[in-house]
Design a protein around this motif. Structure first.
Motif, PDB file in Angstrom:
ATOM      1  N   TYR A  18       0.837  -1.207   0.044  1.00 49.06           N
ATOM      2  CA  TYR A  18       0.098  -0.196   0.074  1.00 49.06           C
ATOM      3  C   TYR A  18       0.879   1.225   0.039  1.00 49.06           C
ATOM      4  N   LYS A  19       0.524   2.311  -0.927  1.00 53.58           N
ATOM      5  CA  LYS A  19       1.214   3.499  -0.813  1.00 53.58           C
ATOM      6  C   LYS A  19       0.765   4.661  -0.155  1.00 53.58           C
ATOM      7  N   PRO A  20       1.418   5.478  -0.217  1.00 53.04           N
ATOM      8  CA  PRO A  20       0.681   6.857   0.470  1.00 53.04           C
ATOM      9  C   PRO A  20      -0.162   7.470  -0.523  1.00 53.04           C
ATOM     10  N   TYR A 172      -0.803  -1.492   9.708  1.00 57.07           N
ATOM     11  CA  TYR A 172      -2.113  -0.477  10.140  1.00 57.07           C
ATOM     12  C   TYR A 172      -1.462   0.896  10.533  1.00 57.07           C
ATOM     13  N   GLU A 173      -0.275   0.787  11.380  1.00 56.69           N
ATOM     14  CA  GLU A 173       0.257   1.966  11.963  1.00 56.69           C
ATOM     15  C   GLU A 173       1.115   2.633  10.887  1.00 56.69           C
ATOM     16  N   GLN A 178       1.907   6.747   6.652  1.00 57.40           N
ATOM     17  CA  GLN A 178       2.156   7.470   5.444  1.00 57.40           C
ATOM     18  C   GLN A 178       1.078   8.278   4.899  1.00 57.40           C
ATOM     19  N   GLY A 179       0.034   8.671   5.932  1.00 59.14           N
ATOM     20  CA  GLY A 179      -0.993   9.430   5.706  1.00 59.14           C
ATOM     21  C   GLY A 179      -2.225   9.016   5.335  1.00 59.14           C
ATOM     22  N   ASN A 205      -2.732   0.551  -4.799  1.00 61.28           N
ATOM     23  CA  ASN A 205      -3.099   1.941  -5.096  1.00 61.28           C
ATOM     24  C   ASN A 205      -4.517   2.397  -4.112  1.00 61.28           C
ATOM     25  N   PRO A 206      -3.866   3.123  -3.240  1.00 63.44           N
ATOM     26  CA  PRO A 206      -4.928   3.558  -2.233  1.00 63.44           C
ATOM     27  C   PRO A 206      -6.311   4.268  -2.753  1.00 63.44           C
TER      28      PRO A 206
END
Length: 245
Positions: A18-20, A172-173, A178-179, A205-206
């Protein structure tokens, strides 16, 4: 730690793709970043979740019995492969920690016993290494059968059938750092808009998590249920292809 090979503290990068959030995501979904706390469940969706989870657990009972028998037989033939059918680690759903149960796919010697007692995901991270898997574990992983116990979490109300994949506490943290806020707003799910892109360049991709939560807020309760059914249909297509990693 009883590890046969590799670095016991190494974390496979594939486990957390997972990316910011991009600046475009922050602009498009700025209203989601302003929310404080989880979004309440919609009753039709909640009823659907519990009904389907209960029914599928009943239907899956013979599969679990056969898997247990298979695990016993494999453990008898290959002693290093014997061990429990289920395991759990601590994960987060809508900002709350819960026990995420799965079917064990790796040999016990690859599991860190102290980490397992703490419910630490890292204790089981060897599942990303193909040689660590049991014979049945390879089959179970290919067809996502290791996810069956999560219907119990849905029935308990810890998860939903559709939603962002619930992450371990560690991940999760990191996601929050990452925002990303998506997983603090809605319950985690077995399937999600992001997860159905597994195996493609879009995995991680978030934007898909924010797109889903945006629709969660905008749609009527029945409209949201229809969206969930659409995602479930696409998820089933991915699962029957037997491409679980």
């Amino acid at each position: 730690m009883n590890m046969a090979a590799g670095n016991p503290t190494a974390e496979p990068k594939e486990a957390f793709p997972y990316k910011p959030p991009t600046e475009d995501i922050k602009r498009t979904y700025c209203h989601l970043f302003e929310l404080d706390g989880p979004i309440p469940d919609r009753l039709p969706r909640l009823f659907f979740d519990k009904l389907v989870a209960g029914a599928l657990l009943l239907l899956a009972a013979p599969i679990l019995i056969l898997l247990k028998l298979g695990y016993l037989i494999e453990g008898w033939i290959l002693p290093e492969n014997k061990g429990p059918l289920f395991f759990y680690y601590n994960a987060v759903s809508a900002g709350r920690v819960f026990r995420k149960y799965k079917i064990r796919i790796i040999k016990v010697k690859y599991i860190d016993p102290e980490g397992a007692k703490r419910g630490d995901w890292l204790a089981y991270s060897a599942e990303w290494t193909p040689e660590s898997r049991t014979v049945l574990g390879r089959f179970v992983k290919s067809f996502y059968l290791d996810e069956i116990p999560q219907f119990y979490s849905v029935l308990r109300g810890d998860m939903s059938i559709v939603g962002p994949r619930p992450l371990s506490v560690l991940h999760y943290e990191r996601d929050l750092e990452q925002g990303n806020v998506a997983r603090s707003l809605v319950k985690g799910g077995l399937l999600g808009l992001g997860h159905i892109h597994k195996g493609t360049s879009e995995m991680g991709n978030p934007v898909y998590e924010y797109e889903y939560i945006d629709q969660y807020l905008k749609r009527s309760p029945m409209g949201l249920l229809w969206l969930d059914l659409t995602i479930i249909g696409r998820g089933i297509k991915v699962m029957v292809q037997g491409k679980g990693l």
